[in-house]
Write a protein that holds these residues in place. Structure first.
Motif, PDB file in Angstrom:
ATOM      1  N   LYS A  11      95.026 -18.833  -1.148  1.00 20.64           N
ATOM      2  CA  LYS A  11      95.895 -17.735  -0.715  1.00 20.64           C
ATOM      3  C   LYS A  11      95.556 -16.455  -1.472  1.00 20.64           C
ATOM      4  O   LYS A  11      95.425 -15.375  -0.874  1.00 20.64           O
ATOM      5  CB  LYS A  11      97.357 -18.109  -0.934  1.00 20.64           C
ATOM      6  CG  LYS A  11      98.361 -17.054  -0.478  1.00 20.64           C
ATOM      7  CD  LYS A  11      99.788 -17.583  -0.617  1.00 20.64           C
ATOM      8  CE  LYS A  11     100.816 -16.590  -0.081  1.00 20.64           C
ATOM      9  NZ  LYS A  11     100.900 -15.357  -0.861  1.00 20.64           N
ATOM     10  N   ALA A  12      95.387 -16.556  -2.794  1.00 22.31           N
ATOM     11  CA  ALA A  12      95.063 -15.385  -3.610  1.00 22.31           C
ATOM     12  C   ALA A  12      93.682 -14.833  -3.244  1.00 22.31           C
ATOM     13  O   ALA A  12      93.476 -13.618  -3.218  1.00 22.31           O
ATOM     14  CB  ALA A  12      95.117 -15.749  -5.087  1.00 22.31           C
ATOM     15  N   ARG A  13      92.731 -15.734  -2.970  1.00 21.32           N
ATOM     16  CA  ARG A  13      91.385 -15.300  -2.587  1.00 21.32           C
ATOM     17  C   ARG A  13      91.418 -14.471  -1.308  1.00 21.32           C
ATOM     18  O   ARG A  13      90.800 -13.399  -1.229  1.00 21.32           O
ATOM     19  CB  ARG A  13      90.475 -16.517  -2.406  1.00 21.32           C
ATOM     20  CG  ARG A  13      89.179 -16.178  -1.684  1.00 21.32           C
ATOM     21  CD  ARG A  13      88.191 -17.296  -1.649  1.00 21.32           C
ATOM     22  NE  ARG A  13      88.593 -18.494  -0.958  1.00 21.32           N
ATOM     23  CZ  ARG A  13      88.701 -18.621   0.366  1.00 21.32           C
ATOM     24  NH1 ARG A  13      88.492 -17.590   1.167  1.00 21.32           N
ATOM     25  NH2 ARG A  13      89.034 -19.788   0.892  1.00 21.32           N
ATOM     26  N   GLU A  15      93.975 -12.873  -0.018  1.00 16.91           N
ATOM     27  CA  GLU A  15      94.705 -11.632  -0.255  1.00 16.91           C
ATOM     28  C   GLU A  15      93.847 -10.614  -1.005  1.00 16.91           C
ATOM     29  O   GLU A  15      94.067  -9.402  -0.884  1.00 16.91           O
ATOM     30  CB  GLU A  15      95.981 -11.914  -1.042  1.00 16.91           C
ATOM     31  CG  GLU A  15      97.047 -12.640  -0.231  1.00 16.91           C
ATOM     32  CD  GLU A  15      98.300 -12.949  -1.032  1.00 16.91           C
ATOM     33  OE1 GLU A  15      98.247 -12.803  -2.280  1.00 16.91           O
ATOM     34  OE2 GLU A  15      99.324 -13.313  -0.428  1.00 16.91           O
ATOM     35  N   ALA A  16      92.875 -11.110  -1.770  1.00 20.96           N
ATOM     36  CA  ALA A  16      91.982 -10.216  -2.505  1.00 20.96           C
ATOM     37  C   ALA A  16      90.854  -9.684  -1.633  1.00 20.96           C
ATOM     38  O   ALA A  16      90.044  -8.873  -2.099  1.00 20.96           O
ATOM     39  CB  ALA A  16      91.401 -10.946  -3.719  1.00 20.96           C
ATOM     40  N   LEU A  63      89.556 -12.385  -8.867  1.00 25.54           N
ATOM     41  CA  LEU A  63      90.582 -12.076  -7.882  1.00 25.54           C
ATOM     42  C   LEU A  63      91.123 -10.661  -8.039  1.00 25.54           C
ATOM     43  O   LEU A  63      91.996 -10.235  -7.284  1.00 25.54           O
ATOM     44  CB  LEU A  63      91.738 -13.075  -7.980  1.00 25.54           C
ATOM     45  CG  LEU A  63      91.415 -14.506  -7.545  1.00 25.54           C
ATOM     46  CD1 LEU A  63      92.485 -15.468  -8.029  1.00 25.54           C
ATOM     47  CD2 LEU A  63      91.257 -14.581  -6.024  1.00 25.54           C
ATOM     48  N   LEU A  65      93.025  -9.554 -10.362  1.00 25.71           N
ATOM     49  CA  LEU A  65      94.429  -9.599 -10.751  1.00 25.71           C
ATOM     50  C   LEU A  65      94.615  -9.052 -12.159  1.00 25.71           C
ATOM     51  O   LEU A  65      93.798  -9.288 -13.040  1.00 25.71           O
ATOM     52  CB  LEU A  65      94.945 -11.038 -10.693  1.00 25.71           C
ATOM     53  CG  LEU A  65      95.009 -11.679  -9.303  1.00 25.71           C
ATOM     54  CD1 LEU A  65      95.475 -13.132  -9.404  1.00 25.71           C
ATOM     55  CD2 LEU A  65      95.945 -10.895  -8.385  1.00 25.71           C
ATOM     56  N   PRO A  71     101.611 -11.752  -9.829  1.00 26.99           N
ATOM     57  CA  PRO A  71     100.568 -12.434  -9.051  1.00 26.99           C
ATOM     58  C   PRO A  71      99.655 -13.301  -9.917  1.00 26.99           C
ATOM     59  O   PRO A  71      99.286 -14.415  -9.518  1.00 26.99           O
ATOM     60  CB  PRO A  71      99.785 -11.271  -8.419  1.00 26.99           C
ATOM     61  CG  PRO A  71     100.760 -10.153  -8.355  1.00 26.99           C
ATOM     62  CD  PRO A  71     101.566 -10.283  -9.611  1.00 26.99           C
ATOM     63  N   LYS A  74     101.611 -16.411 -11.166  1.00 26.12           N
ATOM     64  CA  LYS A  74     101.796 -17.439 -10.139  1.00 26.12           C
ATOM     65  C   LYS A  74     100.607 -18.391 -10.077  1.00 26.12           C
ATOM     66  O   LYS A  74     100.783 -19.600  -9.912  1.00 26.12           O
ATOM     67  CB  LYS A  74     102.024 -16.786  -8.772  1.00 26.12           C
ATOM     68  CG  LYS A  74     103.395 -16.156  -8.607  1.00 26.12           C
ATOM     69  CD  LYS A  74     103.547 -15.528  -7.236  1.00 26.12           C
ATOM     70  CE  LYS A  74     104.918 -14.886  -7.074  1.00 26.12           C
ATOM     71  NZ  LYS A  74     105.070 -14.240  -5.739  1.00 26.12           N
ATOM     72  N   LEU A  75      99.404 -17.842 -10.213  1.00 23.59           N
ATOM     73  CA  LEU A  75      98.226 -18.701 -10.170  1.00 23.59           C
ATOM     74  C   LEU A  75      98.169 -19.603 -11.395  1.00 23.59           C
ATOM     75  O   LEU A  75      97.852 -20.800 -11.291  1.00 23.59           O
ATOM     76  CB  LEU A  75      96.955 -17.861 -10.071  1.00 23.59           C
ATOM     77  CG  LEU A  75      95.678 -18.677  -9.822  1.00 23.59           C
ATOM     78  CD1 LEU A  75      95.710 -19.301  -8.434  1.00 23.59           C
ATOM     79  CD2 LEU A  75      94.436 -17.804  -9.976  1.00 23.59           C
TER      80      LEU A  75
END
Length: 283
Positions: A11-13, A15-16, A63, A65, A71, A74-75
């Motif tokens: 999900k983070a990938r 979104e990045a 990412l 971040l 954010p 969370k990871l």
């Protein structure tokens, strides 16, 4: 089989701005950055492997971040949930770190802007980043060309940016080799990325010398301009809570790109938008 961490990572990938695992791994430097093979990384995304805790920092940097923000937290928390098991995490670890996810949520307006910007995002690779910073002239040409849809020769570029023609020609060729620009014919170039938000690698992941060079070039370019607006405040804040503000500030900075125009007119100009937070002293 997916895990809490693998799902959060994917999900983070996305979104990045990295739609595929292959692109994310290789466009961030591959094994030299992640300290693992692509096959091992893929097993992480597939939930077959949990990376060692010390490797998480590289994931966060790739990412883009900001550390100690919701954010990023969370990871990290998803890693702890996977490592400990969700039941054990809820019983033992969650009470200790609940503050890490208790920051202010990003507003719906910021979330909408984030989704739009992610769809128009191009992540600069470490190799492209190094090429852009070959010298100041190349950096300046990259700033100009990535904000214009036109076809440019070295002579035209030199005239508008007040450079010498050989320097402009060298810069354009360097950027073309790095695939930041596209050669149209023998003497002309254009940028295929002008309608996309270009994102540099996280500065924490790049060579310190390159980071210093970027800051130096950025300052040199900013100092050559004229300030048209400024605002600042001095506040006292809790150092554990204040980082929750950083993602909002980053989103506002990226939202500034919505004013970007990629066609030259009599009233267009290059503007530098800068956001900076300085810790003055413990108090």
């Amino acid at each position: 089989m997916a895990t809490v961490f693998s799902a959060a990572l994917i999900k983070a990938r996305k979104e990045a701005g990295f739609p595929t695992a292959y692109g994310f791994y290789h466009d961030n430097g591959g094994a030299s950055s992640f300290k693992m093979s692509y096959r091992t990384y893929l097993s992480v995304e597939q939930g077959e492997t949990l990376p060692a805790f010390e490797k998480l920092h590289a994931f966060l940097l790739a990412l883009r971040l900001t550390l100690s923000t919701p954010p990023a937290n969370k990871l990290v928390i998803s890693w702890l949930q996977t490592m400990a098991g969700e039941k054990s995490y809820d019983l033992v670890l969650k009470p200790l770190i609940s503050a890490a996810t208790g920051g202010r949520n990003i507003s719906p307006l910021h979330e909408a802007a984030k989704r739009t910007l992610t769809q128009k995002r191009y992540n600069i690779t470490p190799e492209q980043f190094r090429a852009i910073l070959t010298d100041f002239d190349t950096y300046l040409c990259s700033v100009a060309m990535t904000n214009d849809t036109g076809v440019w020769s070295a002579e035209d570029m030199a005239k508008d940016l007040k450079l010498k023609v050989p320097a402009a020609a060298k810069a354009l060729e360097t950027l073309a080799k790095a695939k930041i620009l596209k050669r149209v014919d023998k003497d002309h170039y254009k940028c295929p990325l002008t309608d996309i938000t270009m994102v540099y690698p996280h500065l924490g992941s790049v060579d310190p010398e390159l980071r210093s060079r970027l800051l130096s070039y950025h300052k040199q370019l900013a100092d050559s301009g004229k300030q048209v607006w400024s605002q600042g405040i001095t506040i006292r804040a809790d150092s554990a809570d204040f980082p929750n503000f950083f993602p909002l500030l980053e989103q506002d900075m990226e939202t500034g790109s919505s004013y970007n125009t990629i066609e030259k007119t009599p009233t267009t100009a290059l503007y530098n938008i800068e956001s900076k937070i300085t810790k003055l002293r413990d108090f």
